[in-house]
Enzyme design. Structure first.
Site, PDB file in Angstrom:
ATOM      1  NE  ARG A 122     104.659  92.528  49.560  1.00  0.00           N
ATOM      2  CZ  ARG A 122     103.956  93.852  49.187  1.00  0.00           C
ATOM      3  NH1 ARG A 122     103.073  94.210  50.046  1.00  0.00           N
ATOM      4  NH2 ARG A 122     104.788  94.895  48.727  1.00  0.00           N
ATOM      5  NE  ARG A 146      99.829  95.340  45.997  1.00  0.00           N
ATOM      6  CZ  ARG A 146     100.656  94.297  46.187  1.00  0.00           C
ATOM      7  NH1 ARG A 146     100.611  93.123  45.661  1.00  0.00           N
ATOM      8  NH2 ARG A 146     101.604  94.647  47.058  1.00  0.00           N
ATOM      9  CG  ASP A 184      95.615  99.940  46.962  1.00  0.00           C
ATOM     10  OD1 ASP A 184      96.341 100.409  48.076  1.00  0.00           O
ATOM     11  OD2 ASP A 184      95.687  98.809  46.604  1.00  0.00           O
ATOM     12  CG  ASP A 208      99.805 100.575  45.474  1.00  0.00           C
ATOM     13  OD1 ASP A 208     100.879 100.854  44.866  1.00  0.00           O
ATOM     14  OD2 ASP A 208      99.941  99.361  45.989  1.00  0.00           O
ATOM     15  CG  ASP A 226      94.524  95.826  50.212  1.00  0.00           C
ATOM     16  OD1 ASP A 226      95.893  95.571  50.254  1.00  0.00           O
ATOM     17  OD2 ASP A 226      94.122  95.709  49.054  1.00  0.00           O
ATOM     18  N   GLY A 234     104.222  96.370  51.795  1.00  0.00           N
ATOM     19  CA  GLY A 234     105.315  97.446  51.263  1.00  0.00           C
ATOM     20  C   GLY A 234     105.574  98.562  51.733  1.00  0.00           C
ATOM     21  NE  ARG A 258     108.719 112.820  69.498  1.00  0.00           N
ATOM     22  CZ  ARG A 258     109.718 113.428  68.793  1.00  0.00           C
ATOM     23  NH1 ARG A 258     109.209 114.492  68.153  1.00  0.00           N
ATOM     24  NH2 ARG A 258     111.089 113.297  68.738  1.00  0.00           N
ATOM     25  CB  THR A 300      99.755 101.356  50.407  1.00  0.00           C
ATOM     26  OG1 THR A 300      99.958 101.062  49.161  1.00  0.00           O
ATOM     27  CG2 THR A 300      98.462 101.757  50.554  1.00  0.00           C
TER      28      THR A 300
HETATM   29  O1  F6P Z   1     101.721  98.008  47.438  1.00  0.00           O
HETATM   30  C1  F6P Z   1     102.977  98.720  47.096  1.00  0.00           C
HETATM   31  C2  F6P Z   1     103.785  98.064  45.745  1.00  0.00           C
HETATM   32  O2  F6P Z   1     104.734  99.154  45.681  1.00  0.00           O
HETATM   33  C3  F6P Z   1     103.145  98.209  44.514  1.00  0.00           C
HETATM   34  O3  F6P Z   1     102.789  99.414  43.694  1.00  0.00           O
HETATM   35  C4  F6P Z   1     103.801  97.018  43.928  1.00  0.00           C
HETATM   36  O4  F6P Z   1     102.837  96.347  43.010  1.00  0.00           O
HETATM   37  C5  F6P Z   1     104.138  96.095  44.995  1.00  0.00           C
HETATM   38  O5  F6P Z   1     104.155  96.971  46.119  1.00  0.00           O
HETATM   39  C6  F6P Z   1     105.673  95.675  44.817  1.00  0.00           C
HETATM   40  O6  F6P Z   1     105.863  94.860  45.808  1.00  0.00           O
HETATM   41  P1  F6P Z   1     107.282  94.064  46.322  1.00  0.00           P
HETATM   42  O7  F6P Z   1     108.029  95.418  46.816  1.00  0.00           O
HETATM   43  O8  F6P Z   1     106.884  93.038  47.164  1.00  0.00           O
HETATM   44  O9  F6P Z   1     107.804  93.778  44.820  1.00  0.00           O
END
Ligand code: F6P
Length: 329
Positions: free
Chosen positions: A78, A178, A136, A134, A109, A17, A31, A132
């Site tokens: 992805r 997530r 996380d 998140d 991750d 993402g 750079r 990200t």
């Molecule tokens: O990991 C980032 C994130 O935005 C999460 O918060 C969310 O669950 C997911 O990606 C959404 O993924 P997608 O854009 O594939 O719907």
């Protein structure tokens, strides 16, 4: 940590993402390569672009004025094919053919899992940069994009508060994250949520109802319940319905913030973090260090083995959990 030979050509890609600040990280990698006299190649569309050699050389001027832009100029994806050994073999052979001896992966991750396999299976020197919204990822206090995202959520809460107060309404707002509650906890405190529902601190329906009854008794004119998408309740709409059934005097609305949380110009903090980590990634590769993620811990640059960054899970600050209980009286 894997020690590698001298580096002269670095590849960079963004994966998973997107997150605000990824462009600032790309810019910093490019750079830093220019600064140290290294070649730099950008791959478009994450691992898919790597497997298909969808690549261009990047020089210092090619990343002009992208620091303020959200999204990623290299695009992201992805990629299922990269989950297979054959897919990764294809990617490793592209790197070999292009003469690329170090790879910087900007992502979360899932992206790091792929990067670490590329290292263990084919000896590719990889360094990860945590990107990200998140937050996380174990091994860094902050990930690129998190600060911008929590500010977006906070602003959305402020806007919803205006209308919620005008109509004396109860709002359930769902935010991303997530299966982690960093965004919810941070933005929930800043946006004055009555209750914050995150996976790390589950609440039962009776607890939530009791809190809202107390809010009513305390003459609150509006209430916002911020629900992280990974919360145990599973579905914010059904949670709102169940709550409304027990509190018929509340006028309830639901707002799912969705992908607005992923976009927008990165905050100052994200631009600075991305700039610092982009340069650190290149320098780590130059020093012969690979199989690691660069991050910040206690305001200092820190490196973490990718295997740890993938396998361990950070937890939200317990003190902030305590703060929410006190501040939302
Ligand atoms: O990991 C980032 C994130 O935005 C999460 O918060 C969310 O669950 C997911 O990606 C959404 O993924 P997608 O854009 O594939 O719907």
């Amino acid at each position: 940590m894997t020690k590698t030979k001298t580096i002269s050509h670095i590849g960079v890609l963004t994966s998973g993402g997107d997150a605000p600040g990824m462009n600032a990280a790309i810019r910093a990698v490019v750079r830093a390569c220019a600064f140290y006299g290294l070649d730099c190649t950008g791959f478009r569309g994450g691992y898919k672009g790597l497997m298909n050699a969808d690549a261009s050389r990047m020089d210092a001027r090619s990343v002009a004025h992208i620091i303020s832009r959200g999204g990623t100029v290299l695009k992201s994806a992805r990629c299922m094919e990269f989950h297979s050994h054959e897919g990764r073999e294809k990617a490793a052979s592209v790197l070999k053919r292009e003469g690329i001896d170090g790879l910087v992966v900007i992502g979360g991750d899932g992206s790091f899992t792929g990067a670490d396999l590329l290292r263990s299976e084919f000896g590719v020197a990889v360094v990860g940069i945590p990107g990200t919204i998140d937050n996380d990822i174990y091994g860094t206090d902050r990930t690129i994009g998190y600060d911008t995202a929590v500010n977006t959520v906070m602003t959305a809460m402020d806007n919803i508060r205006d209308t919620a107060t005008s109509h004396d309404r109860l709002f359930f707002i769902e935010c991303m994250g997530r299966d982690s509650g960093f965004i919810g906890l941070q933005a929930g405190i800043a946006g004055g949520a009555t209750e914050i529902l995150i996976p790390e601190a589950p609440r039962t329906l009776p607890e939530l109802v009791a809190k809202l009854q107390a809010s009513r008794r305390a003459c609150k004119s509006s209430s916002i319940i911020l629900v992280a998408e990974g919360d145990q309740s599973g579905c914010v709409f059904s949670l709102a319905k169940q709550t409304a059934a027990q509190l018929p005097d509340y006028d309830v609305r639901v707002s799912v913030l969705g992908h607005i949380q992923r976009g927008g110009s990165p905050s100052c903090a994200d631009r600075v973090l991305a700039s610092q980590l982009g340069i650190a990634a290149v320098e780590q590769l130059q020093q012969g260090n690979a199989g690691i993620m660069v991050g910040v811990r206690n305001n200092a640059l820190a490196t973490t083995p990718l295997s740890d960054a993938i396998s361990q899970k950070p937890t939200p600050c317990p003190d902030l959990l305590r703060v929410t209980g006190i501040i939302s009286l």
